[in-house]
Design a protein around this motif. Structure first.
Motif, mmCIF file in Angstrom:
data_model
loop_
_atom_site.group_PDB
_atom_site.id
_atom_site.type_symbol
_atom_site.label_atom_id
_atom_site.label_comp_id
_atom_site.label_asym_id
_atom_site.label_seq_id
_atom_site.Cartn_x
_atom_site.Cartn_y
_atom_site.Cartn_z
ATOM 1 N N ASN A 149 0.860 -1.188 0.000
ATOM 2 C CA ASN A 149 0.000 0.000 0.000
ATOM 3 C C ASN A 149 0.894 1.235 0.000
ATOM 4 O O ASN A 149 2.127 1.111 -0.023
ATOM 5 C CB ASN A 149 -0.939 -0.013 1.223
ATOM 6 C CG ASN A 149 -0.176 -0.252 2.521
ATOM 7 O OD1 ASN A 149 0.734 0.509 2.859
ATOM 8 N ND2 ASN A 149 -0.539 -1.309 3.240
ATOM 9 N N ASP A 150 0.294 2.391 0.019
ATOM 10 C CA ASP A 150 1.080 3.625 -0.030
ATOM 11 C C ASP A 150 1.123 4.347 1.317
ATOM 12 O O ASP A 150 1.419 5.537 1.388
ATOM 13 C CB ASP A 150 0.555 4.566 -1.111
ATOM 14 C CG ASP A 150 -0.906 4.963 -0.884
ATOM 15 O OD1 ASP A 150 -1.506 4.471 0.092
ATOM 16 O OD2 ASP A 150 -1.430 5.754 -1.693
ATOM 17 N N HIS A 151 0.807 3.633 2.401
ATOM 18 C CA HIS A 151 0.869 4.247 3.723
ATOM 19 C C HIS A 151 2.323 4.518 4.116
ATOM 20 O O HIS A 151 3.246 3.844 3.639
ATOM 21 C CB HIS A 151 0.236 3.331 4.775
ATOM 22 C CG HIS A 151 -1.214 3.039 4.522
ATOM 23 N ND1 HIS A 151 -2.097 3.984 4.087
ATOM 24 C CD2 HIS A 151 -1.927 1.890 4.663
ATOM 25 C CE1 HIS A 151 -3.290 3.455 3.959
ATOM 26 N NE2 HIS A 151 -3.217 2.173 4.291
ATOM 27 N N PRO A 152 2.575 5.456 5.014
ATOM 28 C CA PRO A 152 3.939 5.643 5.521
ATOM 29 C C PRO A 152 4.455 4.347 6.158
ATOM 30 O O PRO A 152 3.690 3.609 6.789
ATOM 31 C CB PRO A 152 3.777 6.737 6.577
ATOM 32 C CG PRO A 152 2.547 7.469 6.179
ATOM 33 C CD PRO A 152 1.637 6.436 5.575
ATOM 34 N N HIS A 174 10.695 -0.144 -1.940
ATOM 35 C CA HIS A 174 10.205 0.935 -2.789
ATOM 36 C C HIS A 174 9.985 0.443 -4.217
ATOM 37 O O HIS A 174 9.116 0.946 -4.936
ATOM 38 C CB HIS A 174 11.212 2.087 -2.767
ATOM 39 C CG HIS A 174 10.630 3.420 -3.107
ATOM 40 N ND1 HIS A 174 9.705 4.065 -2.318
ATOM 41 C CD2 HIS A 174 10.847 4.248 -4.180
ATOM 42 C CE1 HIS A 174 9.383 5.223 -2.870
ATOM 43 N NE2 HIS A 174 10.057 5.355 -4.000
ATOM 44 N N ASP A 177 6.489 -1.323 -3.753
ATOM 45 C CA ASP A 177 5.393 -0.439 -3.378
ATOM 46 C C ASP A 177 5.968 0.942 -3.080
ATOM 47 O O ASP A 177 6.580 1.150 -2.032
ATOM 48 C CB ASP A 177 4.674 -0.980 -2.124
ATOM 49 C CG ASP A 177 4.290 -2.435 -2.273
ATOM 50 O OD1 ASP A 177 3.457 -2.740 -3.128
ATOM 51 O OD2 ASP A 177 4.840 -3.267 -1.525
ATOM 52 N N ARG A 179 6.311 4.507 -1.826
ATOM 53 C CA ARG A 179 5.723 5.277 -0.732
ATOM 54 C C ARG A 179 6.344 6.667 -0.722
ATOM 55 O O ARG A 179 7.507 6.851 -1.093
ATOM 56 C CB ARG A 179 5.966 4.593 0.617
ATOM 57 C CG ARG A 179 5.401 3.171 0.700
ATOM 58 C CD ARG A 179 5.798 2.510 2.010
ATOM 59 N NE ARG A 179 5.534 1.080 2.002
ATOM 60 C CZ ARG A 179 4.416 0.531 2.444
ATOM 61 N NH1 ARG A 179 3.460 1.282 2.938
ATOM 62 N NH2 ARG A 179 4.262 -0.787 2.396
ATOM 63 N N SER A 180 5.573 7.604 -0.239
ATOM 64 C CA SER A 180 6.060 8.981 -0.201
ATOM 65 C C SER A 180 6.839 9.275 1.074
ATOM 66 O O SER A 180 7.513 10.304 1.161
ATOM 67 C CB SER A 180 4.889 9.955 -0.319
ATOM 68 O OG SER A 180 3.988 9.774 0.765
ATOM 69 N N TYR A 182 9.043 7.477 4.636
ATOM 70 C CA TYR A 182 9.595 6.420 5.483
ATOM 71 C C TYR A 182 10.148 7.064 6.758
ATOM 72 O O TYR A 182 10.729 8.151 6.711
ATOM 73 C CB TYR A 182 10.737 5.676 4.787
ATOM 74 C CG TYR A 182 10.329 4.938 3.528
ATOM 75 C CD1 TYR A 182 9.970 3.599 3.569
ATOM 76 C CD2 TYR A 182 10.323 5.599 2.294
ATOM 77 C CE1 TYR A 182 9.605 2.921 2.403
ATOM 78 C CE2 TYR A 182 9.957 4.938 1.126
ATOM 79 C CZ TYR A 182 9.608 3.596 1.198
ATOM 80 O OH TYR A 182 9.242 2.934 0.052
ATOM 81 N N THR A 208 11.594 10.221 -2.386
ATOM 82 C CA THR A 208 10.759 10.009 -1.209
ATOM 83 C C THR A 208 11.374 10.739 -0.023
ATOM 84 O O THR A 208 12.478 11.283 -0.115
ATOM 85 C CB THR A 208 10.622 8.504 -0.904
ATOM 86 O OG1 THR A 208 9.640 8.306 0.111
ATOM 87 C CG2 THR A 208 11.946 7.901 -0.461
#
Length: 423
Positions: A149-152, A174, A177, A179-180, A182, A208
């Motif tokens: 998913n794209d959750h932190p 990454h 998936d 993510r914006s 971490y 990111t």
């Protein structure tokens, strides 16, 4: 350097020093970690945590308290994003710490990497840890949806030396998936400015945000020739023997098949209440077999959080308890004042890699005679556990009385099916 009662032995004898440069809590780097050694050409120094419950028997509330303090820092860093966060703990050392952080912040999902191959589980991703004794990490959630998913993502490790392991893991994950954001959380952050610049460059390259939080920051002073100096020390004396062998008893503790026994296959926020009930039930059952004497509850490698919670429940019911776990990592043992690894046990692995030894440090001394409660799950409940050279054999040979507490653990297929039905 003049040796004193408060100077760690590895500092006074070899010049390996841990220096504090700031803390998010009242504790400092020298209070959170002690200088240890290992005969490893990749890395001869070892940071021995005083609050992790790995190498040193530690009160369970101190272990949980450190995880809670780290979780609070994660909450501060994430702000409004904390509700949907996913937490990843690094095997083997930080599986319990990562779970403590996840529980503190109410993470949507907690997963820890593993080195155990599981027949009924598929590998979602993998990454390598360069300086570790066992380098491969596998991610094996019951469903990719728990992690994809794209959750932190919060990555939890006991200590950050260079940041390389965390960055390698982020690169691998990454690619699966994107993510914006971490957050890398650790008890101590020992990166140099050069290391911090490298992690910042990696974040820019990946497009990111990568943040670091820790209870304390500092750096290690590593003298030239440390690897050779450690190699020149007298060989460690492992597996001490007593005149009278200790006793063995066994307890089987049931566990619901659809309640995860840890984070190996993903632990959801919705699993927490059932897990707490299972812990309370197992602790009550185990307590029936425990006399009124000090206890050292010993977890098995990655199985850290469940034994930790059992130890905490026993402590709250009135027992005098400390907690620690076995490990794959060989460390240098020396029975001298001011050194944290005074006693060592080498034993045959009860599962997987039977040719690769496992280790337990300290556990008990000749001055203190606790009952050693070894908590294992079913895959580790093999004949090798009690055979000559196994964990129970070397502990009882040292004079320790041992209770083997076997937890049935979750069934991967049943856990997967129950989650599919619940969706």
């Amino acid at each position: 350097m003049t040796r004193s009662a408060t100077t760690p032995w590895a500092t006074s004898e070899l010049g390996f020093e841990l220096v504090d440069s700031g803390s998010s809590i009242s504790a400092t780097v020298p209070e959170l970690v002690l200088p240890g050694l290992r005969r490893n050409p990749k890395r001869a120094h070892l940071l021995v945590s005083t609050v992790l419950g790995k190498h040193i028997p530690t009160p369970p509330d101190a272990v949980i308290g450190a995880g809670n303090a780290l979780g609070d820092l994660v909450v501060d860093a994430l702000g409004p994003d904390v509700g949907d966060v996913v937490v990843l703990g690094f095997a083997e050392t930080a599986t319990g710490l990562g779970h403590c952080v996840a529980a503190r912040i109410g993470a949507q999902c907690y997963l820890h990497s593993t080195r155990r191959a599981v027949a009924d589980a598929s590998v979602h991703a993998a990454f390598e840890e360069g300086h570790s004794h066992a380098t491969s990490h596998l991610l094996m959630p019951t469903s990719p949806d728990l992690f994809a998913n794209d959750h932190p993502l919060v990555l939890v490790d006991d200590e950050i030396s260079t940041g390389a392991t965390a960055i390698d893991a982020i690169r691998s994950l990454h690619a699966h998936d994107r993510r914006s954001r971490y957050v890398v959380a650790s008890l101590v952050d020992m990166r140099t400015e050069r290391h911090r610049e490298a992690t910042a460059a990696a974040a820019d390259e990946l497009g990111t945000v990568i943040e670091f939080v820790s209870l304390a920051t500092g750096h290690a002073v590593l003298p030239d020739g440390l690897t050779d100096a450690v190699a020149a020390l007298p060989d460690p004396v492992l597996n001490p023997r007593a005149e009278v062998r200790g006793t063995i008893s066994r307890v089987e503790l049931s566990w619901p098949s659809t309640v995860p026994d840890g984070g190996r296959h993903g632990f959801l926020r919705s699993d927490s209440d059932a897990f707490d009930r299972a812990i309370d039930s197992a602790a009550v059952e185990l307590a029936k077999y425990l006399p009124a004497r000090p206890l050292v509850v010993v977890g098995h490698e990655e199985l850290m959080y469940l034994p930790l919670r059992l130890a905490d429940a026993l402590s709250k019911s009135g027992h005098e308890v400390t907690f620690q776990t076995t490990t794959r990592s060989p460390a240098y043992v020396r029975d001298v004042p001011g050194y944290p690894l005074r006693r060592g046990f080498r034993f045959t692995a009860p599962e997987l890699d039977p040719d690769a030894p496992r280790f337990l440090y300290n556990a008990h001394t000749s001055e203190v005679d606790p009952l050693i409660v070894v908590v294992i799950d079913e895959p580790a409940d093999t004949p090798a556990l009690t055979a000559d050279g196994g964990l129970v054999d070397v502990l009882t040979a040292s004079g320790g009385d041992v209770v083997v507490a076997v937890v049935t653990g979750a069934d991967v297929v049943a856990l997967h099916d129950s989650r599919r039905i619940a969706q």
